[in-house]
Design an enzyme around this catalytic site. Structure first.
Site, short mmCIF file in Angstrom:
data_model
loop_
_atom_site.label_atom_id
_atom_site.label_comp_id
_atom_site.label_asym_id
_atom_site.label_seq_id
_atom_site.Cartn_x
_atom_site.Cartn_y
_atom_site.Cartn_z
N LYS A 14 21.63 -2.90 3.00
CA LYS A 14 22.07 -2.75 1.85
C LYS A 14 23.33 -1.65 1.62
O LYS A 14 24.41 -1.66 1.08
CB LYS A 14 21.14 -2.55 0.78
CG LYS A 14 20.10 -3.73 0.50
CD LYS A 14 19.10 -3.38 -0.53
CE LYS A 14 18.32 -2.20 -0.36
NZ LYS A 14 17.33 -2.16 0.89
N ARG A 89 14.10 -3.43 -8.59
CA ARG A 89 13.22 -3.62 -7.51
C ARG A 89 11.88 -4.08 -8.23
O ARG A 89 10.93 -4.58 -7.61
CB ARG A 89 12.85 -2.43 -7.25
CG ARG A 89 13.48 -2.13 -5.85
CD ARG A 89 13.16 -0.56 -5.45
NE ARG A 89 12.89 -0.43 -4.10
CZ ARG A 89 13.95 0.06 -3.22
NH1 ARG A 89 15.04 0.36 -3.73
NH2 ARG A 89 13.74 0.34 -1.85
N ARG A 127 16.43 5.01 12.91
CA ARG A 127 17.07 5.88 11.94
C ARG A 127 16.41 7.15 11.47
O ARG A 127 16.78 8.40 11.43
CB ARG A 127 17.44 5.12 10.51
CG ARG A 127 18.14 6.00 9.56
CD ARG A 127 18.59 5.49 8.38
NE ARG A 127 17.56 5.17 7.52
CZ ARG A 127 17.56 4.40 6.41
NH1 ARG A 127 19.10 3.72 5.98
NH2 ARG A 127 16.37 3.93 5.79
N ARG A 133 14.61 11.46 6.77
CA ARG A 133 13.99 10.57 5.64
C ARG A 133 12.46 10.62 6.23
O ARG A 133 12.09 9.82 7.05
CB ARG A 133 14.54 9.37 5.43
CG ARG A 133 15.73 9.34 4.38
CD ARG A 133 16.44 8.13 4.34
NE ARG A 133 15.51 7.31 3.31
CZ ARG A 133 15.88 6.03 2.81
NH1 ARG A 133 17.31 5.66 3.10
NH2 ARG A 133 15.17 5.20 2.46
N ARG A 145 6.50 0.03 2.60
CA ARG A 145 7.73 -0.04 2.15
C ARG A 145 7.82 -1.73 2.07
O ARG A 145 8.26 -2.42 0.88
CB ARG A 145 8.66 0.41 2.62
CG ARG A 145 8.89 2.06 2.21
CD ARG A 145 9.93 2.72 3.23
NE ARG A 145 11.21 2.52 3.08
CZ ARG A 145 12.20 2.96 3.96
NH1 ARG A 145 11.53 3.64 4.91
NH2 ARG A 145 13.51 2.71 3.62
P1 AP5 Z 1 20.66 0.70 5.50
O1 AP5 Z 1 22.26 0.20 5.30
O2 AP5 Z 1 20.44 1.94 5.34
O3 AP5 Z 1 19.89 -0.37 4.78
P2 AP5 Z 1 19.21 -0.45 3.37
O4 AP5 Z 1 18.81 -1.90 3.20
O5 AP5 Z 1 19.92 0.24 2.68
O6 AP5 Z 1 17.79 0.44 3.71
P3 AP5 Z 1 17.12 1.70 2.95
O7 AP5 Z 1 16.19 2.28 3.93
O8 AP5 Z 1 18.20 2.54 2.25
O9 AP5 Z 1 16.48 0.96 1.90
P4 AP5 Z 1 15.39 1.12 0.91
O10 AP5 Z 1 15.58 -0.09 0.07
O11 AP5 Z 1 14.07 1.15 1.25
O12 AP5 Z 1 15.72 2.70 0.61
P5 AP5 Z 1 16.12 3.20 -0.96
O13 AP5 Z 1 17.05 4.43 -0.56
O14 AP5 Z 1 17.00 2.05 -2.06
O15 AP5 Z 1 20.50 0.42 7.12
C1 AP5 Z 1 19.24 0.81 7.90
C2 AP5 Z 1 19.52 1.14 9.04
O16 AP5 Z 1 19.79 0.00 9.69
C3 AP5 Z 1 20.58 2.01 9.38
O17 AP5 Z 1 20.36 3.03 10.31
C4 AP5 Z 1 21.67 1.33 9.63
O18 AP5 Z 1 22.97 1.83 10.44
C5 AP5 Z 1 21.33 0.23 10.41
N1 AP5 Z 1 21.84 -1.30 10.11
C6 AP5 Z 1 22.43 -1.84 9.15
N2 AP5 Z 1 22.80 -2.92 9.66
C7 AP5 Z 1 22.67 -3.20 10.74
C8 AP5 Z 1 22.73 -4.37 11.36
N3 AP5 Z 1 23.47 -5.46 11.06
N4 AP5 Z 1 22.42 -4.33 12.84
C9 AP5 Z 1 21.65 -3.30 13.11
N5 AP5 Z 1 21.58 -1.92 12.45
C10 AP5 Z 1 21.83 -2.02 11.28
O19 AP5 Z 1 14.91 3.48 -1.68
C11 AP5 Z 1 13.88 4.65 -1.04
C12 AP5 Z 1 12.76 4.64 -2.01
O20 AP5 Z 1 13.32 5.26 -3.24
C13 AP5 Z 1 11.96 3.70 -2.34
O21 AP5 Z 1 11.14 3.27 -1.26
C14 AP5 Z 1 11.21 4.06 -3.73
O22 AP5 Z 1 10.20 4.88 -3.56
C15 AP5 Z 1 12.42 4.70 -4.34
N6 AP5 Z 1 13.39 3.88 -5.08
C16 AP5 Z 1 14.64 3.52 -4.94
N7 AP5 Z 1 15.18 2.64 -5.82
C17 AP5 Z 1 13.98 2.39 -6.70
C18 AP5 Z 1 14.00 1.77 -7.76
N8 AP5 Z 1 15.01 0.65 -8.12
N9 AP5 Z 1 12.62 1.46 -8.43
C19 AP5 Z 1 11.58 2.24 -7.91
N10 AP5 Z 1 11.68 3.08 -6.92
C20 AP5 Z 1 13.15 3.14 -6.15
#
Ligand code: AP5
Length: 189
Positions: A14, A89, A127, A133, A145
């Site tokens: 994402k 979410r 990562r 992280r 997660r």
């Molecule tokens: P990346 O692009 O970072 O993927 P992502 O889907 O953004 O993953 P996140 O870890 O950021 O998602 P998340 O939803 O758990 O985290 P968030 O910060 O929202 O890519 C991941 C890796 O893969 C990178 O190294 C990238 O280079 C690699 N990659 C990408 N595309 C690729 C490809 N095609 N091929 C190979 N490699 C690839 O949330 C974190 C925490 O915050 C949650 O767990 C929760 O506790 C809290 N939180 C956030 N939002 C909310 C909400 N709305 N409500 C409640 N809690 C929340």
């Protein structure tokens, strides 16, 4: 004006793909995960609260998340459109977003990135070697997660699908290939 929810499990790409969508469609990027990490970095009260959930791979409570999101939208009037990354979410978050956009005379479409669990674990652990992280380094936290996504977040896609506002894209393959698939879907909206 386009408003998009870029949807998918943790590690589905994402954040990575948001950068390309922002550039092509001139959208304002809102990542609730980045917002929480910035609060944690600033050692704020909200950051301390968020950290206690994030480090276990649990969701931060809806009330806190929705009010933070609303404030960010209010602070950025007059943008061309939003890309919501990591929000909504839960179904209550989706309902709150819809109400807020409706008051602004706007709506939103969801695009889901489909990626298998093994590939998610591989990407996140990779990562975690460098990201600093806490939620990327422990395989139990990563599994939680993914489970929280299945239990609490997939219903959001069902909710938008039932309103005819959801599409999906295969999220495995080279980053550029996924970007092109996303552009095709967004162009067709
Ligand atoms: P990346 O692009 O970072 O993927 P992502 O889907 O953004 O993953 P996140 O870890 O950021 O998602 P998340 O939803 O758990 O985290 P968030 O910060 O929202 O890519 C991941 C890796 O893969 C990178 O190294 C990238 O280079 C690699 N990659 C990408 N595309 C690729 C490809 N095609 N091929 C190979 N490699 C690839 O949330 C974190 C925490 O915050 C949650 O767990 C929760 O506790 C809290 N939180 C956030 N939002 C909310 C909400 N709305 N409500 C409640 N809690 C929340």
């Amino acid at each position: 004006m386009i408003n998009l929810i870029l949807f998918g499990p943790p590690g589905s790409g994402k954040g990575t793909q948001s950068d390309f969508l922002v550039e092509k469609y001139n959208l304002h990027h809102i990542s609730t995960g980045d917002m929480f990490r910035s609060e944690i970095g600033g050692k704020t009260e909200l950051g301390l609260l968020a950290k206690s959930y994030m480090n276990k791979g649990e969701l931060v409570p809806d009330e806190v998340t929705i009010s933070m999101l609303k404030k960010r939208v209010e602070d950025n009037p007059g943008v061309q459109g939003y890309i919501f990354d990591g929000f909504p979410r839960t179904v209550p978050q989706a309902e709150a977003l819809d109400r807020m956009l409706e008051e602004m005379g706007q709506s939103v479409n969801l695009v889901e990135l489909k990626v298998g669990d093994d590939e998610l674990r591989r990407r996140l652990l990779e990562r975690g070697k460098t990201s600093g992280r806490a939620d990327d380094t422990n395989v139990d936290t990563i599994n939680n997660r993914i489970q929280v996504y299945k239990d609490n977040t997939i219903p959001v896609a069902t909710y938008y699908d039932s309103h005819g506002k959801a599409a999906f894209v295969e999220g495995e393959g080279a980053i550029e290939e996924v970007t092109n698939r996303l552009f095709n879907v967004v162009d067709s909206l």
